[in-house]
Design a protein around this motif. Structure first.
Motif, short mmCIF file in Angstrom:
data_model
loop_
_atom_site.label_atom_id
_atom_site.label_comp_id
_atom_site.label_asym_id
_atom_site.label_seq_id
_atom_site.Cartn_x
_atom_site.Cartn_y
_atom_site.Cartn_z
N MET A 61 53.75 9.06 30.45
CA MET A 61 54.20 9.61 29.38
C MET A 61 55.32 10.59 29.48
O MET A 61 55.14 11.44 30.38
N ASN A 62 56.58 10.41 29.02
CA ASN A 62 57.49 11.31 29.20
C ASN A 62 57.45 12.32 28.14
O ASN A 62 57.47 11.98 26.96
N LEU A 63 57.31 13.78 28.71
CA LEU A 63 57.03 14.56 27.60
C LEU A 63 58.37 15.39 26.96
O LEU A 63 58.14 16.06 25.85
N SER A 64 59.54 15.07 27.56
CA SER A 64 60.67 15.85 26.80
C SER A 64 60.91 15.05 25.51
O SER A 64 60.68 14.08 25.31
N HIS A 65 61.27 15.89 24.44
CA HIS A 65 61.52 15.38 23.07
C HIS A 65 60.38 15.09 22.18
O HIS A 65 60.21 14.69 21.44
N LYS A 66 58.84 15.80 23.08
CA LYS A 66 57.93 15.30 22.29
C LYS A 66 57.59 16.69 21.15
O LYS A 66 57.93 17.85 21.54
N LYS A 67 56.95 16.28 20.09
CA LYS A 67 56.60 17.23 19.16
C LYS A 67 54.78 17.66 19.49
O LYS A 67 54.34 16.53 19.14
N VAL A 68 54.65 18.96 19.77
CA VAL A 68 53.39 19.14 20.14
C VAL A 68 52.71 20.23 18.94
O VAL A 68 53.17 21.12 18.77
N LEU A 69 51.62 19.56 18.31
CA LEU A 69 50.82 20.58 17.57
C LEU A 69 49.51 20.96 18.40
O LEU A 69 48.84 20.13 18.77
N ILE A 70 49.49 22.28 18.38
CA ILE A 70 48.38 22.83 19.05
C ILE A 70 47.67 23.88 18.54
O ILE A 70 48.08 24.76 17.97
N THR A 71 46.20 23.75 18.61
CA THR A 71 45.57 25.04 17.85
C THR A 71 45.08 25.81 19.00
O THR A 71 44.83 25.56 19.91
N GLY A 72 45.11 27.17 18.39
CA GLY A 72 44.76 28.40 19.50
C GLY A 72 45.69 28.46 20.64
O GLY A 72 45.51 28.68 21.70
N GLY A 73 47.11 28.08 20.17
CA GLY A 73 47.84 28.41 21.26
C GLY A 73 48.47 29.71 21.44
O GLY A 73 49.37 30.03 22.22
#
Ligand code: NAP
Length: 262
Positions: free
Chosen positions: A1-13
């Protein structure tokens, strides 16, 4: 998985392991985050600490259905998909079952488990729109091995383990990699009231988690070789593990007497 350009939703960040995960993802080229936490001031600090990233900050409680709906509404007005959902928000209240308040029992289950399930459910349409998505759920070593005085917390984390397994299989034909992280005692705000030494750092947990994501691992178990042995013993010889609990019973009791981060 290439992580650049990813959109991340994180809880407790906004603290601890979640914040370390954001930092680690930034080091891997991620720029866009939607972050959920209850306290706005803690969320705002992310913009100061990580000026190179873009944040959608959402003050919300994952245990409240209307908040979960608001999280998805907010994200979907800005993004047409989510690449990575990290269900990390969690709380703990330990002690003998009859000493736990009813509210702490209900809230641990609702925050650690029900909220995680609801947010996953409502994020799925957006995750399915990603070309290559990930779902990372943060459990705990206690999700594998239930220990005395952690009854309710342990059940929420075992629930997370089983939920991940079911979702991995349910989504087996989809482009969503489902994985679970099992941290051991980690030096964060959650552990301030616990009497523990030699804890992992949040940075280590984050590094191992992202390494696991890149290698498409399904489980990342922290705590070294001994934890892996304990998991095996507990699964195949549970009474053997009980003997060990008997020897350490007093220590477990003392360690958990005032451990609460809700
Ligand atoms: N630390 C450990 O030893 C350890 C070990 C095993 C597993 N874990 C798991 O790792 C995860 C992260 O723990 P941590 O140690 O980093 O904890 P932490 O330092 O206490 O941080 C918890 C984060 O979750 C947020 N949060 C808590 N309740 C929430 C809710 N109802 N809705 C939305 N956000 C909420 C907090 O922000 P607000 O307070 O502003 O909401 C904070 O950002 C948890 O799931 C925990 O169970 C931790």
């Amino acid at each position: 998985m290439n992580l650049s350009h990813k959109k991340v939703l994180i809880t407790g960040g906004s603290a601890g392991i979640g914040k370390a995960l954001i930092h680690e993802l930034i080091l891997h080229g991620v720029k866009e985050f939607a972050v959920v936490g209850r306290r706005q001031d803690k969320l705002e600090k992310l913009k100061v600490d990580f000026p190179q990233a873009e944040f959608i900050l959402i003050a919300a409680d994952v245990s409240q259905l209307e908040d979960v709906e608001r999280i998805i509404k907010t994200v979907s007005t800005r993004w047409d998909h989510i690449d990575l959902l990290i269900n990390n928000a969690g709380v703990i209240s330990t002690g003998a079952l009859q000493d736990l308040s009813d509210a702490d029992i209900v809230n641990q289950i609702n925050i650690n488990l029900t909220g995680l399930i609801l947010l996953t459910k409502k994020s799925l349409p957006l995750l399915l729109k990603s070309k290559e998505a990930g779902l990372m759920n943060i459990s705990s070593g206690l999700g594998y091995i239930a220990k005395p005085f952690y009854s309710v917390y342990a059940v929420t984390k075992a629930g997370v383990r089983h939920f991940s397994e079911a979702m991995r299989r349910e989504l087996i034909f989809e482009n969503i990699h489902v994985m679970t992280v099992y941290p051991t005692a980690t030096d964060t705000d959650m552990m301030i009231t616990a009497k523990m030494e030699n804890m992992d750092s949040a940075e280590l947990v984050a590094q191992k988690s992202i390494e696991g994501l890149l290698q498409k691992k399904i489980d990342v178990i922290l705590g070294g070789e001994q934890r892996l042995k304990d998991v095996e013993t507990n699964l195949n010889h549970p009474l053997e593990f009980d003997k060990n609990v008997k020897e350490k019973y007093k220590a477990y009791k003392t360690q958990t007497e005032h451990h609460r981060a809700m």
